[in-house]
Structures are given as structure tokens and as C-alpha cells.
Motif scaffolding. Structure first.
Motif, PDB file in Angstrom:
ATOM      1  N   ALA A 584      16.498  28.080   6.162  1.00 20.37           N
ATOM      2  CA  ALA A 584      17.704  27.465   6.711  1.00 20.37           C
ATOM      3  C   ALA A 584      18.919  27.982   5.953  1.00 20.37           C
ATOM      4  N   VAL A 585      20.001  28.229   6.678  1.00 17.17           N
ATOM      5  CA  VAL A 585      21.236  28.715   6.074  1.00 17.17           C
ATOM      6  C   VAL A 585      22.396  27.839   6.553  1.00 17.17           C
ATOM      7  N   PRO A 586      22.677  26.739   5.843  1.00 11.96           N
ATOM      8  CA  PRO A 586      23.885  25.976   6.145  1.00 11.96           C
ATOM      9  C   PRO A 586      25.082  26.619   5.442  1.00 11.96           C
ATOM     10  N   GLN A 587      25.999  27.144   6.228  1.00  8.92           N
ATOM     11  CA  GLN A 587      27.156  27.854   5.679  1.00  8.92           C
ATOM     12  C   GLN A 587      28.352  26.909   5.578  1.00  8.92           C
ATOM     13  N   VAL A 588      28.959  26.862   4.398  1.00  8.05           N
ATOM     14  CA  VAL A 588      30.147  26.038   4.134  1.00  8.05           C
ATOM     15  C   VAL A 588      30.067  24.717   4.900  1.00  8.05           C
ATOM     16  N   GLY A 589      28.925  24.034   4.758  1.00  7.25           N
ATOM     17  CA  GLY A 589      28.591  22.934   5.638  1.00  7.25           C
ATOM     18  C   GLY A 589      29.001  21.547   5.165  1.00  7.25           C
ATOM     19  N   CYS A 590      29.225  20.657   6.137  1.00  4.88           N
ATOM     20  CA  CYS A 590      29.450  19.231   5.884  1.00  4.88           C
ATOM     21  C   CYS A 590      28.089  18.589   5.631  1.00  4.88           C
ATOM     22  N   LEU A 591      27.780  18.278   4.390  1.00  6.46           N
ATOM     23  CA  LEU A 591      26.430  17.865   4.026  1.00  6.46           C
ATOM     24  C   LEU A 591      26.390  16.585   3.205  1.00  6.46           C
ATOM     25  N   SER A 592      27.551  15.999   2.966  1.00  9.21           N
ATOM     26  CA  SER A 592      27.627  14.716   2.252  1.00  9.21           C
ATOM     27  C   SER A 592      28.604  13.824   3.010  1.00  9.21           C
ATOM     28  N   MET A 593      28.188  13.408   4.198  1.00 10.89           N
ATOM     29  CA  MET A 593      29.115  12.836   5.164  1.00 10.89           C
ATOM     30  C   MET A 593      29.670  11.469   4.772  1.00 10.89           C
ATOM     31  N   VAL A 594      28.916  10.685   4.028  1.00 13.94           N
ATOM     32  CA  VAL A 594      29.427   9.381   3.627  1.00 13.94           C
ATOM     33  C   VAL A 594      30.636   9.527   2.700  1.00 13.94           C
ATOM     34  N   ARG A 595      30.736  10.655   2.017  1.00 16.18           N
ATOM     35  CA  ARG A 595      31.864  10.920   1.122  1.00 16.18           C
ATOM     36  C   ARG A 595      32.924  11.819   1.763  1.00 16.18           C
ATOM     37  N   MET A 596      32.768  12.129   3.033  1.00 10.35           N
ATOM     38  CA  MET A 596      33.653  13.086   3.699  1.00 10.35           C
ATOM     39  C   MET A 596      35.123  12.670   3.619  1.00 10.35           C
ATOM     40  N   GLU A 597      35.402  11.391   3.768  1.00 10.38           N
ATOM     41  CA  GLU A 597      36.790  10.932   3.771  1.00 10.38           C
ATOM     42  C   GLU A 597      37.481  11.110   2.425  1.00 10.38           C
ATOM     43  N   GLN A 598      36.682  11.313   1.371  1.00 13.59           N
ATOM     44  CA  GLN A 598      37.268  11.498   0.048  1.00 13.59           C
ATOM     45  C   GLN A 598      37.695  12.936  -0.193  1.00 13.59           C
ATOM     46  N   ALA A 599      37.344  13.825   0.719  1.00 15.93           N
ATOM     47  CA  ALA A 599      37.739  15.228   0.608  1.00 15.93           C
ATOM     48  C   ALA A 599      39.147  15.409   1.166  1.00 15.93           C
ATOM     49  N   PRO A 600      39.878  16.428   0.705  1.00 16.26           N
ATOM     50  CA  PRO A 600      41.255  16.634   1.181  1.00 16.26           C
ATOM     51  C   PRO A 600      41.375  16.700   2.697  1.00 16.26           C
ATOM     52  N   ASN A 601      40.409  17.303   3.356  1.00 13.10           N
ATOM     53  CA  ASN A 601      40.470  17.457   4.811  1.00 13.10           C
ATOM     54  C   ASN A 601      39.665  16.379   5.527  1.00 13.10           C
ATOM     55  N   GLY A 602      39.238  15.356   4.799  1.00 11.74           N
ATOM     56  CA  GLY A 602      38.349  14.362   5.368  1.00 11.74           C
ATOM     57  C   GLY A 602      38.968  13.389   6.345  1.00 11.74           C
ATOM     58  N   PRO A 603      40.086  12.725   5.998  1.00  6.75           N
ATOM     59  CA  PRO A 603      40.621  11.682   6.878  1.00  6.75           C
ATOM     60  C   PRO A 603      40.921  12.154   8.295  1.00  6.75           C
ATOM     61  N   VAL A 604      41.440  13.374   8.452  1.00  9.00           N
ATOM     62  CA  VAL A 604      41.793  13.854   9.780  1.00  9.00           C
ATOM     63  C   VAL A 604      40.553  14.089  10.639  1.00  9.00           C
ATOM     64  N   ASN A 605      39.369  14.149  10.003  1.00 13.90           N
ATOM     65  CA  ASN A 605      38.124  14.374  10.732  1.00 13.90           C
ATOM     66  C   ASN A 605      37.423  13.091  11.156  1.00 13.90           C
ATOM     67  N   THR A 606      37.968  11.944  10.794  1.00  8.95           N
ATOM     68  CA  THR A 606      37.306  10.684  11.151  1.00  8.95           C
ATOM     69  C   THR A 606      37.255  10.477  12.660  1.00  8.95           C
ATOM     70  N   ALA A 607      38.163  11.097  13.402  1.00  5.63           N
ATOM     71  CA  ALA A 607      38.139  10.970  14.858  1.00  5.63           C
ATOM     72  C   ALA A 607      36.866  11.564  15.449  1.00  5.63           C
ATOM     73  N   GLU A 608      36.278  12.527  14.766  1.00  4.28           N
ATOM     74  CA  GLU A 608      35.053  13.169  15.246  1.00  4.28           C
ATOM     75  C   GLU A 608      33.799  12.514  14.687  1.00  4.28           C
ATOM     76  N   PHE A 609      33.818  12.196  13.407  1.00  3.02           N
ATOM     77  CA  PHE A 609      32.594  11.738  12.756  1.00  3.02           C
ATOM     78  C   PHE A 609      32.553  10.238  12.494  1.00  3.02           C
ATOM     79  N   GLY A 610      33.727   9.616  12.354  1.00  3.49           N
ATOM     80  CA  GLY A 610      33.774   8.199  12.062  1.00  3.49           C
ATOM     81  C   GLY A 610      34.278   7.936  10.656  1.00  3.49           C
ATOM     82  N   THR A 611      34.493   6.661  10.360  1.00  3.47           N
ATOM     83  CA  THR A 611      34.987   6.240   9.054  1.00  3.47           C
ATOM     84  C   THR A 611      34.048   5.207   8.453  1.00  3.47           C
ATOM     85  N   VAL A 612      33.924   5.227   7.140  1.00  4.33           N
ATOM     86  CA  VAL A 612      33.082   4.240   6.462  1.00  4.33           C
ATOM     87  C   VAL A 612      33.673   2.842   6.567  1.00  4.33           C
TER      88      VAL A 612
END
Length: 713
Positions: A584-612
Motif C-alpha cells: 500500500a502507498v498512501p501518499q501525503v495522506g489524511c491518516l489521523s482524522m480525529v486530529r484533522m481540525e488541529q492542522a492548519p488546513n483542517g477547519p476548512v475541510n470540516t465541510a467534507e469530513f465533519g467536525t469532532v
């Protein structure tokens, strides 16, 4: 979510005694509690990218990966193959635009590492270099150019490494020279008035730090003047009503068209829908909202104070509307074209010439058909050009006439280029004299099948298959499955020399058009996001099962790859069904989704993945989180996990935490099925510093895939 998936980090094996020993990954006592659920996060320390300890760990991981990758025997062979394919086209010409009789275009010649911008006076004129990366610096790459609406200037942008922070230089077209202007920010587009540009300033440009939306300020600069005189156009202080305090949306000013009396501000996130505010140019009036997210408008173009819109409200495949901006009431919009059985492909702006909009419709993401809107009459018509390939891209020369470039391509057919006129098509499409036609080897020996297979719930999934016509289908074949499945983005039938090369070498290539993409319209997208996201990786695993059951391959010869949001797809496919995969080759992948909102680009992505913060979306994020599903002692496939240190979209600790968890869980199997974390310190979101670096990276990745899928010993 199984309890053991949340508690797996409490049990670890010692790494002592391994002939192949991973770098030490310490664990810490860290956790979060959401909605009564406590989640342990022993690799939280890897999120501190400013720490020397953390930096040293990343370097150790990359060095460890390099030791293994450098020993793969097929890397040099594959790199040589890619160099040979690259040499077939002596000039790789892209984005041809015209001002008067002058043509501007990018070109990457065979020996060039990066694109350069050229011009010529007519297609028979002498080629003249306009700009290369040396104007910015050795580590910069030119990535785009834009002609101002008055056709007086070029704005040429370049970015350093993979940071995606564009530095602009302005070129006076008539004088043929660069201006001294240097913006203290990032250009956001040309603004009303000759020589005026919008630009963005913010508190920091460090891709590892989060910037609040209220810290973003837009100014207007007039070329040839001192930037200290620039006036604020948008700011939280001036326009607090436009800013999002949750940091989940961002603003962008826009001048809609040179013949439009209005300027706009778009508010957007990663969803397909925008909000739009507008006012008369130079009026200084308050901004009025004309489009809200509830209107489900995905695309906006303008001409003569008319807005042409794609709305998906009560039309999942998209309908075309037009509205007079003086009326400014979407309820009074006129229907130009009702929803079709196949979706409108465009997720951004349509191609727009002087009088026409070009609207592509897509069947399963692999077959485009085009229509036009005559913006003078609102007439909707079929495009006047033959559609003879999977994909045809129609791009105007500029907005001053109706001449268009026509590019045709498919999975195993490289681009062919012609040009014509939409309003008055030539009797025969023309070809620029400086553009040569090329034919790649192997194309005639490859079979392409477009099929549909049943998913886990009986839903039919489109799948594109490529393999050698003479290949004997059996369980010993290596097969490679790649997909994406997010944001409503389709996996298009774009020519990829790598697919052609690997199919020639006997590899079965499969591209399942999994739910979460846009292949079957917005309903297909919504069937693979937030609470329905598991359909995305289950579709991938269903494709693997189908290939195995039909005798194309077997689990010990099967690989999967996906990048960015496709990291969710790969991470969860292998953690849910590790028995299906050899590599398997996950490239530059979103792999820790529960912490996604804590990343600089995380909040704007909540529309796609959701918010904790939302209980239902929190449990969806738990289910998406590949790191939390790593279980001790499971026989996972070999993995090449990649990240770019300068990645502004998926921060490096997302792949890193998954890699650390996988290495701990599979330490006993490190020799047979290694888990590698490869860190590109010059690249960003999956890109490379230049063409040759990209080919070397691709050669290494494929050498890894072929090695651990049993193609060679």
C-alpha cells in the motif's frame, strides 16, 4: 468503532533483535475526550514540528527509508524507462494564450528540469524566453501566468519548494520587460482598473502554523506605485460580517469580468458550494449577499452583468441558470438547461471565451461531452467539434475572441492539440506549427475496459481497467488499484505515461471510481463523505475482491495507492481488510482524522469530513481514522507512506503518526513487509522540486510496489 481499536496503543512489542530495526518512536500519555469517548494519542509529540526531537525523528525515518529504497534493484531501470518516454515529446507545451498576435506558453524541453515561459509572434515566429525559475531562485518553480483583463500585463507566479506560496512578477506585454513591483503578500487576482491587483496578507506564511480567517487582509495595489500606499480592500475590522470566526471558511475577492459593473467576494470551504457577495465597482457600498450555501451553487461566471450559475439544488447532476445582477434575486433566475442524466463535470469555473461558456458533462468521469452557452442570447447548444476520445478539453485563447484550443486524450493516448473557433468553426481544425504530434510506444498493445462491478451493498461501481492485450489473466499477475473518492472530484481518464509503461510490463491497472467522487454527480459524492464515508474504502476493497475472484490477480500480488484525502481510502482499506493487500502507498495522506481540525488546513475541510464538535460527525471521523484502527500483531501489507515537509494541505504529522503506529504494530514483520515513512524536504503536497526528481520518486515508488507484490525477488 471497536473498543480494541481505541486501546491498541497500550500494547507494544519490543523492537530488539530485529535485523531491520525501525527508528525509535517514543510514546506519551496524551488523550482527548469527545462526547464521553476518550481517545489515546501516544504519538501526539510528533505534531510539534518545531521541536528538535521531532525533527530528528523525521530525519531518522527518512534515512531508514532511503536505505531500503536505494537498494531496490528496479529503480534505475524504471527511471531509465521514464526518461525514454519523456524524450518522445521534445517539447511539452502547455497553457497557450494569445494577446494580439503574440502567443505565450509554457514549455518543458527534454533536457529541462522545470517549465519555462516563452512567447512568439504568431505560430511561425521565433521562440523567445520570457521567464524561467532563475528570476525567483533555484528552488522556485513557475506554476502559472495570468493575462490582465486589459491585456497589458502578465502576472507570472512561482513557488518555493512545495510551499504553494506564490510569488508574483509582473511583465509589461507591449514593452517586453518586467516591472519592479513586488507585492508584500500573495496575489489574489486582477482587480477593476488597468494595472490593479488584489493581494492577500496574513500573520504568517509558515505552512506548519494555523492562520485564523480574521487575520487575513486583502489589499489593492496599482502597478508602478509604492506598496505603502496600498489600500485595504477587505479586513475583519472593515467587514466583520464576511469573516468566519470558526475558521472553517475563507474569503476571496474577485472581479467577475471586464464588461461587468460589479465586483464580488466569495466565501468558500471545500464543499462544492459557494457564498457570494457583490456591489457596484468603486461604490464603497456595503456588500450584499446574492448566493448562500443553501442555494447549492457550484459555479459562477459573468458577462455583461449577467451571472451564469450551476445549481445543484433539487438537481444533483446540476442545472444551468442565468440571473441579471441588477435584480439580484436568485428566485428570479432563468433556467437555461435542466439537469441531465449525466452530471456537469466542472467543479470550478467553466471555460469562457468572449461570447461563449463551455460546459463539460461527464459519464463516470471517463467520457466528456460538451455544450456551449451563447452568453448574448443564453442559447444552449452542442459543441461544434468532434468528440473522438475519452476526454476533450476546450480552452479559450483569451476572453477577447472565441478562438479555442482543443486537447484530446484518454487513458493510453497522449494529448493531441488543435484549435478552432466556437462561433465560426474552421472547416478543418488547425494545428500550431510549433506543436509536434507524437505517438507513444505500447499504446496499441493495451486494452482498456470500462466496466461496473457490484459494491459491498450491491451499488454498481464504475471501474476502468488497463492491461496488456496478450496478458494471460491468472492469480500470479501483479495488479495495482488507485483511486481518490473525495470532494466530488472525479478520477478522469487522463493520459499517464506510468500507467502505459506498467501495463506494458504486465501489470493490471485498475481505477475504481469510488463513492465520494463526482463520477455520478453530487449524489455519488454524498454517498462517500461524512457518515457515508465507509463506502469509499469499501468500494476499493470490493474492487480488489472482484479482481481476485475473476482471476486477474491474488492478494499477495495486489497493491493500492491514493493520495491526500485518498489517504483515508488507502489507510482504511488496508486496516479493514489487510488480507487483500500485499503493498500500500498512501501518499501525503489524511491518516489521523480525529486530529484533522488541529492542522492548519483542517477547519476548512470540516465541510467534507465533519467536525469532532458534532457527535455524529465525531463518530464518523473515528471510523475514518486509519491510525486508530491499527491493531497489534496483524499482518499488514508493506507500506510506503509519504509526506512533504512543506505540505500546506496535509501536515506531515498526519502520515507520520500512522507510520509510527504501523511500525510498532508490525515490528515482528519488518524484514518481510517493511513500513516506511519517506519525507520529501524539498516537496510539498505530493509534488517534486523538478521533472527529474518527480521521475526518480515515481521510479522508486513503483520499484517498491513491484518488489513487495512479488514481481521480482
Amino acid at each position: 468503532m471497536k473498543t480494541k481499536a481505541l486501546m491498541v496503543f497500550g500494547i507494544f512489542l519490543s523492537l530488539s533483535g530485529l535485523s531491520q530495526k525501525y527508528p525509535n518512536s517514543k510514546t506519551v500519555d496524551s488523550s482527548d475526550t469527545w462526547h464521553g469517548v476518550t481517545i489515546k494519542d501516544p504519538y501526539r509529540w510528533l505534531e510539534n514540528l518545531q521541536s528538535d526531537e521531532t525533527k530528528n525523528w523525521y530525519k531518522a525515518e527518512n534515512n531508514f527509508s532511503s536505505e531500503i529504497m536505494d537498494k531496490l534493484p528496479m529503480t534505475k531501470e524504471l527511471y531509465s524507462d521514464l526518461l525514454s518516454l519523456d524524450s518522445i515529446e521534445p517539447d511539452k507545451i502547455g497553457k497557450v494564450r494569445q494577446v494580439g498576435n503574440t502567443l505565450f506558453y509554457f514549455n518543458i524541453k527534454v533536457g529541462d528540469a522545470k517549465a519555462r515561459l516563452y512567447k512568439r509572434n504568431g505560430d511561425m515566429g521565433k521562440e523567445i524566453l520570457v521567464a524561467d525559475n532563475s528570476l525567483w531562485g533555484n528552488n522556485y518553480t513557475i506554476n502559472d501566468f495570468e493575462i490582465d483583463p486589459y491585456q497589458q500585463y502578465l502576472a507570472i507566479t512561482a513557488a518555493e519548494g512545495g510551499k504553494e506560496i506564490n510569488v508574483v512578477k509582473f511583465y509589461n506585454i507591449a514593452q517586453g520587460k518586467f516591472l519592479p513591483d513586488s507585492l508584500p503578500g500573495v496575489m489574489a487576482g486582477f482587480s477593476p482598473g488597468s494595472g490593479n491587483v488584489y493581494y492577500l496578507q496574513q500573520s504568517t506564511w509558515d505552512v506548519h502554523e494555523m492562520v485564523q480567517d480574521k487575520e487575513r487582509v486583502f489589499k489593492i495595489h496599482h502597478l508602478g506605485t509604492d506598496t505603502t500606499m496600498d489600500k485595504v480592500h477587505l479586513s475583519f475590522q472593515k467587514n466583520p460580517e464576511l469573516y468566519d470566526l470558526e475558521n472553517s471558511r475563507q474569503l476571496s475577492p474577485a472581479w467577475l469580468n471586464i464588461d461587468c459593473d460589479y465586483e464580488a467576494v466569495f466565501s468558500y470551504d471545500v464543499s462544492p458550494y459557494v457564498e457570494m457577495y457583490y456591489r457596484k465597482i468603486n461604490s464603497g457600498a456595503a456588500w450584499k449577499k446574492i448566493i448562500s450555501t443553501a442555494d447549492e451553487v457550484a459555479t459562477v461566471n459573468a458577462s455583461n452583468n449577467k451571472l451564469f450559475l450551476v445549481s445543484k439544488k433539487n438537481a444533483r447532476n446540476g442545472k444551468l441558470l442565468v440571473i441579471d445582477m441588477a435584480v439580484a434575486n436568485l428566485a428570479k433566475a432563468t433556467l437555461i438547461a435542466a439537469e441531465k442524466s449525466i452530471p456537469i463535470e466542472a467543479t470550478g469555473s467553466f471555460s469562457q471565451s468572449k461570447n461563449y461558456l463551455i460546459i463539460p458533462y461527464s459519464k463516470n468521469g471517463v467520457l466528456l461531452s460538451h455544450f456551449t452557452i451563447d452568453m448574448r442570447t443564453n442559447k444552449f447548444s452542442k459543441i461544434p467539434f468532434q468528440e473522438t476520445t475519452n476526454l476533450m478539453y476546450i480552452t479559450p485563447f483569451n476572453k477577447g475572441n472565441d478562438n479555442v484550443h482543443i486537447a484530446r486524450t484518454g487513458w493510453v493516448n497522449n494529448m493531441s492539440y488543435t484549435y478552432s473557433n466556437i462561433g465560426n468553426p474552421f472547416s478543418k481544425e488547425k494545428i500550431f506549427a510549433f506543436r509536434s504530434r507524437t505517438h507513444y510506444p505500447f499504446t496499441d498493445e493495451i486494452k482498456v475496459d470500462e466496466i461496473e462491478i457490484p459494491g459491498h451493498d450491491g451499488v454498481m461501481i464504475p471501474v476502468s481497467l488497463m492491461f496488456k492485450k496478450t496478458l494471460t489473466l491468472n492469480s500470479a499477475n501483479v495488479a495495482y488499484i488507485t483511486s481518490y473518492g473525495a470532494y466530488g472530484t472525479s478520477s478522469n481518464a487522463q493520459f499517464n505515461p506510468l500507467y502505459l509503461l506498467m501495463a506494458h510490463k504486465g501489470i493490471v491497472i485498475a481505477v475504481p471510481h469510488v463513492r465520494g467522487g463526482g463520477e455520478k454527480g453530487e449524489s455519488w459524492h454524498q454517498s462517500g463523505y461524512k457518515q457515508s464515508k465507509p463506502n469509499t474504502w469499501k468500494d476499493l476493497n470490493s474492487t480488489a475482491e472482484w479482481l481476485i475472484n475473476k482471476g486477474y490477480t491474488s492478494p499477495k500480488h495486489l497493491a493500492c495507492e491514493g493520495g491526500s484525502a485518498g489517504g483515508i481510502l488507502i489507510g482504511r482499506a488496508v486496516t479493514e481488510r489487510p488480507d487483500l493487500w500485499a503493498c500500500a502507498v498512501p501518499q501525503v495522506g489524511c491518516l489521523s482524522m480525529v486530529r484533522m481540525e488541529q492542522a492548519p488546513n483542517g477547519p476548512v475541510n470540516t465541510a467534507e469530513f465533519g467536525t469532532v464538535k458534532n457527535i455524529n460527525e465525531f463518530f464518523s471521523l473515528l471510523e475514518m481514522d486509519a491510525t486508530l484502527h491499527v491493531e497489534q500483531g496483524v499482518k499488514y501489507p508493506a507500506m510506503l507512506i509519504t509526506t512533504g515537509w512543506n505540505d500546506p494541505r496535509v501536515i506531515s504529522w498526519q502520515p507520520a503518526k500512522f507510520a509510527a503506529a504501523m511500525q510498532k504494530a508490525t515490528a515482528y514483520n519488518a524484514d518481510e513487509k517493511p513500513i516506511l515513512l519517506q519525507v520529501d524536504y524539498n516537496g510539498g503536497h505530493g509534488d517534486s522540486e523538478d521533472k527529474f526528481a518527480a521521475m526518480k520518486k515515481a521510479a522508486g515508488e513503483w520499484a517498491f510496489i513491484l518488489k513487495y507484490c512479488g514481481y521480482y525477488n
